[in-house]
Motif scaffolding. Structure first.
Motif, PDB file in Angstrom:
ATOM      1  N   GLY A  91       0.799  -1.161  -0.142  1.00  0.00           N
ATOM      2  CA  GLY A  91       0.057   0.088  -0.069  1.00  0.00           C
ATOM      3  C   GLY A  91       0.867   1.409   0.096  1.00  0.00           C
ATOM      4  O   GLY A  91       0.405   2.266   0.212  1.00  0.00           O
ATOM      5  N   ASN A 130     -18.919   1.782   4.116  1.00  0.00           N
ATOM      6  CA  ASN A 130     -17.664   1.567   3.258  1.00  0.00           C
ATOM      7  C   ASN A 130     -16.789   2.723   3.370  1.00  0.00           C
ATOM      8  O   ASN A 130     -16.933   3.463   4.296  1.00  0.00           O
ATOM      9  CB  ASN A 130     -18.091   1.555   1.799  1.00  0.00           C
ATOM     10  CG  ASN A 130     -19.195   2.806   1.474  1.00  0.00           C
ATOM     11  OD1 ASN A 130     -18.952   3.704   2.011  1.00  0.00           O
ATOM     12  ND2 ASN A 130     -19.779   2.501   0.318  1.00  0.00           N
ATOM     13  N   GLU A 174     -16.407   5.272   1.769  1.00  0.00           N
ATOM     14  CA  GLU A 174     -17.010   6.819   1.401  1.00  0.00           C
ATOM     15  C   GLU A 174     -17.310   7.373   2.687  1.00  0.00           C
ATOM     16  O   GLU A 174     -17.361   8.693   2.906  1.00  0.00           O
ATOM     17  CB  GLU A 174     -18.096   6.544   0.536  1.00  0.00           C
ATOM     18  CG  GLU A 174     -17.922   6.151  -0.700  1.00  0.00           C
ATOM     19  CD  GLU A 174     -17.897   7.478  -1.685  1.00  0.00           C
ATOM     20  OE1 GLU A 174     -17.635   8.819  -1.043  1.00  0.00           O
ATOM     21  OE2 GLU A 174     -17.486   7.383  -2.856  1.00  0.00           O
ATOM     22  N   ASP A 207     -15.625  -2.219   1.665  1.00  0.00           N
ATOM     23  CA  ASP A 207     -14.765  -2.423   0.594  1.00  0.00           C
ATOM     24  C   ASP A 207     -13.204  -2.356   0.618  1.00  0.00           C
ATOM     25  O   ASP A 207     -12.362  -2.103   0.066  1.00  0.00           O
ATOM     26  CB  ASP A 207     -15.054  -1.113  -0.445  1.00  0.00           C
ATOM     27  CG  ASP A 207     -15.168   0.114   0.171  1.00  0.00           C
ATOM     28  OD1 ASP A 207     -15.172   0.186   1.693  1.00  0.00           O
ATOM     29  OD2 ASP A 207     -15.566   1.129  -0.188  1.00  0.00           O
ATOM     30  N   LEU A 208     -12.650  -2.602   1.993  1.00  0.00           N
ATOM     31  CA  LEU A 208     -11.368  -3.000   2.420  1.00  0.00           C
ATOM     32  C   LEU A 208     -10.946  -4.046   2.709  1.00  0.00           C
ATOM     33  O   LEU A 208     -11.459  -4.698   3.840  1.00  0.00           O
ATOM     34  CB  LEU A 208     -11.249  -1.876   3.562  1.00  0.00           C
ATOM     35  CG  LEU A 208      -9.597  -1.599   3.845  1.00  0.00           C
ATOM     36  CD1 LEU A 208      -9.388  -0.410   4.165  1.00  0.00           C
ATOM     37  CD2 LEU A 208      -9.013  -2.494   5.157  1.00  0.00           C
ATOM     38  N   ASP A 252      -5.297  -1.138   0.648  1.00  0.00           N
ATOM     39  CA  ASP A 252      -6.620  -0.664  -0.038  1.00  0.00           C
ATOM     40  C   ASP A 252      -6.880   0.918   0.480  1.00  0.00           C
ATOM     41  O   ASP A 252      -7.403   1.562  -0.166  1.00  0.00           O
ATOM     42  CB  ASP A 252      -8.046  -1.171   0.352  1.00  0.00           C
ATOM     43  CG  ASP A 252      -8.039  -2.870  -0.443  1.00  0.00           C
ATOM     44  OD1 ASP A 252      -7.481  -2.516  -1.550  1.00  0.00           O
ATOM     45  OD2 ASP A 252      -8.693  -3.494   0.326  1.00  0.00           O
ATOM     46  N   GLN A 278      -5.033   3.024  -0.605  1.00  0.00           N
ATOM     47  CA  GLN A 278      -4.601   3.379  -1.876  1.00  0.00           C
ATOM     48  C   GLN A 278      -6.075   3.830  -2.886  1.00  0.00           C
ATOM     49  O   GLN A 278      -5.729   4.562  -3.846  1.00  0.00           O
ATOM     50  CB  GLN A 278      -3.753   2.587  -2.934  1.00  0.00           C
ATOM     51  CG  GLN A 278      -2.353   2.555  -2.515  1.00  0.00           C
ATOM     52  CD  GLN A 278      -1.622   3.906  -2.295  1.00  0.00           C
ATOM     53  OE1 GLN A 278      -1.877   4.705  -3.107  1.00  0.00           O
ATOM     54  NE2 GLN A 278      -0.452   4.208  -1.568  1.00  0.00           N
ATOM     55  N   LYS A 279      -7.035   3.466  -2.186  1.00  0.00           N
ATOM     56  CA  LYS A 279      -8.573   3.724  -3.015  1.00  0.00           C
ATOM     57  C   LYS A 279      -8.777   5.140  -2.548  1.00  0.00           C
ATOM     58  O   LYS A 279      -9.487   6.048  -3.110  1.00  0.00           O
ATOM     59  CB  LYS A 279      -9.204   2.604  -2.663  1.00  0.00           C
ATOM     60  CG  LYS A 279      -9.320   1.337  -3.043  1.00  0.00           C
ATOM     61  CD  LYS A 279     -10.402   0.371  -2.575  1.00  0.00           C
ATOM     62  CE  LYS A 279     -10.167  -0.821  -3.010  1.00  0.00           C
ATOM     63  NZ  LYS A 279     -11.303  -2.119  -2.552  1.00  0.00           N
ATOM     64  N   VAL A 280      -8.373   5.634  -1.472  1.00  0.00           N
ATOM     65  CA  VAL A 280      -8.620   6.899  -0.831  1.00  0.00           C
ATOM     66  C   VAL A 280      -8.329   8.089  -1.695  1.00  0.00           C
ATOM     67  O   VAL A 280      -9.249   8.923  -1.766  1.00  0.00           O
ATOM     68  CB  VAL A 280      -8.072   7.068   0.623  1.00  0.00           C
ATOM     69  CG1 VAL A 280      -8.523   8.266   1.318  1.00  0.00           C
ATOM     70  CG2 VAL A 280      -8.691   5.849   1.538  1.00  0.00           C
ATOM     71  N   ASP A 302      -8.632   8.483  -4.858  1.00  0.00           N
ATOM     72  CA  ASP A 302      -9.753   8.829  -5.644  1.00  0.00           C
ATOM     73  C   ASP A 302     -10.963   9.306  -5.199  1.00  0.00           C
ATOM     74  O   ASP A 302     -11.865   9.913  -5.666  1.00  0.00           O
ATOM     75  CB  ASP A 302      -9.797   7.377  -6.635  1.00  0.00           C
ATOM     76  CG  ASP A 302      -8.908   7.309  -7.692  1.00  0.00           C
ATOM     77  OD1 ASP A 302      -8.122   8.325  -7.996  1.00  0.00           O
ATOM     78  OD2 ASP A 302      -8.824   6.156  -8.230  1.00  0.00           O
ATOM     79  N   LEU A 303     -11.469   8.617  -4.243  1.00  0.00           N
ATOM     80  CA  LEU A 303     -12.400   9.007  -3.263  1.00  0.00           C
ATOM     81  C   LEU A 303     -12.384  10.601  -2.866  1.00  0.00           C
ATOM     82  O   LEU A 303     -13.573  11.177  -2.971  1.00  0.00           O
ATOM     83  CB  LEU A 303     -12.778   8.088  -1.950  1.00  0.00           C
ATOM     84  CG  LEU A 303     -12.953   6.582  -2.215  1.00  0.00           C
ATOM     85  CD1 LEU A 303     -12.958   5.972  -0.781  1.00  0.00           C
ATOM     86  CD2 LEU A 303     -14.148   6.353  -2.959  1.00  0.00           C
ATOM     87  N   LYS A 349     -12.967  12.469  -5.782  1.00  0.00           N
ATOM     88  CA  LYS A 349     -14.361  12.490  -6.381  1.00  0.00           C
ATOM     89  C   LYS A 349     -15.313  13.490  -5.653  1.00  0.00           C
ATOM     90  O   LYS A 349     -16.204  14.137  -6.030  1.00  0.00           O
ATOM     91  CB  LYS A 349     -15.044  11.181  -6.269  1.00  0.00           C
ATOM     92  CG  LYS A 349     -15.831  10.591  -7.276  1.00  0.00           C
ATOM     93  CD  LYS A 349     -16.130   9.230  -6.847  1.00  0.00           C
ATOM     94  CE  LYS A 349     -17.228   8.918  -5.777  1.00  0.00           C
ATOM     95  NZ  LYS A 349     -17.580   7.500  -5.497  1.00  0.00           N
TER      96      LYS A 349
END
Length: 356
Positions: A54, A276, A278, A315-316, A321, A323-325, A327-328, A331
């Motif tokens: 990560g 999640n 978000e 979703d983790l 993960d 590394q998804k933050v 993009d969130l 957004k």
């Protein structure tokens, strides 16, 4: 993107959960299949290899050892000396990880800059040591205030005076009341040694008292917002405002009960509660709206704080993960600079100032 995580209970996981954190996550979980002594058996989300995957190269890593008086129903040690001994075992584990090349202690400006240069050299992260800043969650194990300097000398750089319930130096989550003279003495010694005050877990009374009596650097390693989850563990908007005024950074936590209201431990599920990642961004956004900028939030996941996939965003799958933050956040309209600040920049700015 490079990530700094301000709260991981690594040594507790290694010693009390008996997890070999140097191994792949799947192997750790496979070895726990069928065990029922802890609610998160076979559901772990953190190992050192997952941190590297990560790009999480720097963490604030804890020691923890609670003292409990005879009438205190919480789990813990029956004397401060036992609690101290527990934290010394945790220090020994961190040192063993250093000897193995798995981790490296970061405790001043030169070691911070050296570590960042290593992680930002463009090379593979697979073999790089995870940098750790040593923090103490709950000060019960500090037998006497003189013990604090001993701890500073082996690398302790941040202290949260309380954890859950009543403490020897302050009152924590689900408790009420003030710090008193012993707590003030602790704060004074922390200030002398330039130890960061971690305001996390302080009950409201002790929180306000601590900020009145401490003139050093303050952060909150893992806290969410009371406006979204109405519980004394979270911060009210007034508390968030005073932390911002003090230049603090607040680490967003990924423990489901702190993220969504009405969570029932052992009953609720992340999907059932629509918890999640978000939702973490909702808490981050709330703090940013109060601050009027994105300079006071960071990652503070608490992802190995005695829970796993059963009590974190659905979703983790692993701490990688995070590394998804980015993009969130984008957004929601945050800029690239905002995102970099929240993933690492705010913590690094704080440390550079504290250790200058």
């Amino acid at each position: 993107m490079f990530v700094v995580d301000a709260h991981l209970d690594l040594s507790m996981n290694a010693l009390e959960w008996n997890r070999d954190l140097t191994r792949p996550l799947a192997e750790v979980n496979q070895r726990e299949e069928g065990l029922t002594d802890k609610p998160d058996r076979a559901k772990a989300v953190v190992t050192l290899p997952e941190l590297r995957k990560g790009n999480i190269g720097l963490v604030v890593a804890t020691q923890i050892g609670r003292y409990v008086a005879p009438e205190n129903p919480l789990p813990g040690w029956h004397s401060p000396e036992q609690a101290w001994a527990q934290t010394q075992g945790q220090v020994a584990w961190y040192k063993a990880m250093e000897d193995a090349g798995e981790m490296v202690q970061v405790n001043d400006l030169p070691s911070l800059e050296k570590h960042l240069a290593l992680w930002n050299d463009g090379g593979s992260t697979e073999k790089k040591p995870i940098g750790y800043i040593l923090s103490l969650e709950g000060a019960d194990s500090i037998v006497t205030v003189e013990h604090l300097e001993r701890a500073y000398n082996y690398g302790l750089r941040a202290v949260g005076p309380a954890h859950y319930g009543p403490g020897r130096y302050a009152q924590g989550t689900d408790a009420t009341g003030y710090m008193g003279p012993k707590g003030h003495e602790l704060l004074k010694e922390m200030e002398r040694l330039n130890i960061i005050l971690d305001a996390t877990h302080l009950c409201d009374d002790s929180f306000w008292e601590a900020l009145d009596h401490f003139n050093g650097h303050v952060w909150a390693s893992h806290n969410n917002c009371r406006a979204l989850v109405n519980h004394n563990r979270q911060y009210s908007d007034e508390m968030i405002k005073v932390l911002i005024d003090r230049g603090a950074v607040i680490g967003a936590a990924l423990d489901a009960w702190m993220m969504v209201p009405n969570w029932v431990r052992g009953v609720s599920t992340p999907r059932g509660m629509n918890c999640n990642m978000e939702v973490m961004v909702d808490h981050i956004d709330h703090i940013c709206q109060i601050a009027g900028n994105a300079l006071h939030v960071g990652m503070g996941t608490d992802l190995d704080g005695a829970f796993g996939r059963e009590q974190c965003p659905y979703d983790l799958e692993t701490i990688a993960d995070l590394q998804k933050v980015p993009d969130l956040l984008k957004k929601r309209g945050y800029t690239d600079e905002d995102v970099q600040n929240m993933m690492h920049g705010n913590w690094l700015r704080f440390l550079r100032k504290a250790w200058a």
